[in-house]
Design a protein around this motif. Structure first.
Motif, PDB file in Angstrom:
ATOM      1  N   LYS A   1       0.834  -1.206   0.000  1.00 26.73           N
ATOM      2  CA  LYS A   1       0.000   0.000   0.000  1.00 26.73           C
ATOM      3  C   LYS A   1       0.870   1.259   0.000  1.00 26.73           C
ATOM      4  N   GLU A   2       1.949   1.254   0.785  1.00 25.56           N
ATOM      5  CA  GLU A   2       2.855   2.400   0.819  1.00 25.56           C
ATOM      6  C   GLU A   2       3.423   2.699  -0.568  1.00 25.56           C
ATOM      7  N   ARG A   3       3.775   1.638  -1.287  1.00 28.35           N
ATOM      8  CA  ARG A   3       4.417   1.808  -2.591  1.00 28.35           C
ATOM      9  C   ARG A   3       3.434   2.109  -3.713  1.00 28.35           C
ATOM     10  N   THR A   4       2.219   1.577  -3.625  1.00 26.62           N
ATOM     11  CA  THR A   4       1.288   1.679  -4.750  1.00 26.62           C
ATOM     12  C   THR A   4       0.042   2.510  -4.467  1.00 26.62           C
ATOM     13  N   GLY A   5      -0.273   2.719  -3.187  1.00 27.54           N
ATOM     14  CA  GLY A   5      -1.514   3.386  -2.833  1.00 27.54           C
ATOM     15  C   GLY A   5      -2.699   2.440  -2.784  1.00 27.54           C
ATOM     16  N   CYS A   6      -2.490   1.185  -3.119  1.00 26.74           N
ATOM     17  CA  CYS A   6      -3.567   0.185  -3.142  1.00 26.74           C
ATOM     18  C   CYS A   6      -3.370  -0.804  -1.990  1.00 26.74           C
ATOM     19  N   PRO A   7      -4.339  -0.918  -1.091  1.00 25.94           N
ATOM     20  CA  PRO A   7      -4.188  -1.810   0.068  1.00 25.94           C
ATOM     21  C   PRO A   7      -4.683  -3.238  -0.191  1.00 25.94           C
TER      22      PRO A   7
END
Length: 118
Positions: free
Chosen positions: A52-58
């Protein structure tokens, strides 16, 4: 869906994205999500948090791991064999992280001649 999207038929209608994570959103806009709790699965939870930190997707899509016609991967050996017979770029098993370009090319499998392609 818009009126125009509703007028589509078959695969054209099926290909309309239904959410920001279309791989998990069914045609009827439902999804079969599973939650991961930090207390019960800290390593996997940490992986999802980092993703999530890297892509914005959890969300991480979890799917079966096999080549059509073969049983689902059950052991690290199965995973490596499948990895070497596909175009998968990286493989993570436990604490091991393998990159395709760092593997011995002699270990590659040719699945194209063994299984009917889709």
């Amino acid at each position: 869906m818009t009126e125009e999207q509703n007028s589509l038929f078959g695969i054209d209608k099926l290909n309309i994205p239904r959410s920001s994570i279309p791989a998990v959103t069914h045609v009827d806009y439902s999804a079969r999500v599973q939650t991961v709790h930090k207390e019960t699965n800290p390593r996997y939870h940490a992986l999802i948090a980092r993703f999530k930190e890297r892509t914005g997707c959890p969300v991480i899509v979890n799917t079966s791991f096999n080549v059509r016609g073969e049983p689902i991967v059950c052991t690290p050996e199965d995973a490596f064999r499948c990895f070497m017979g596909t175009e998968i770029e990286t493989l993570a098993v436990g604490n091991c992280f393998l990159s395709r370009d760092k593997q011995n090319p002699a270990l590659r499998q040719n699945y194209q001649s063994r299984f009917e392609l889709d």
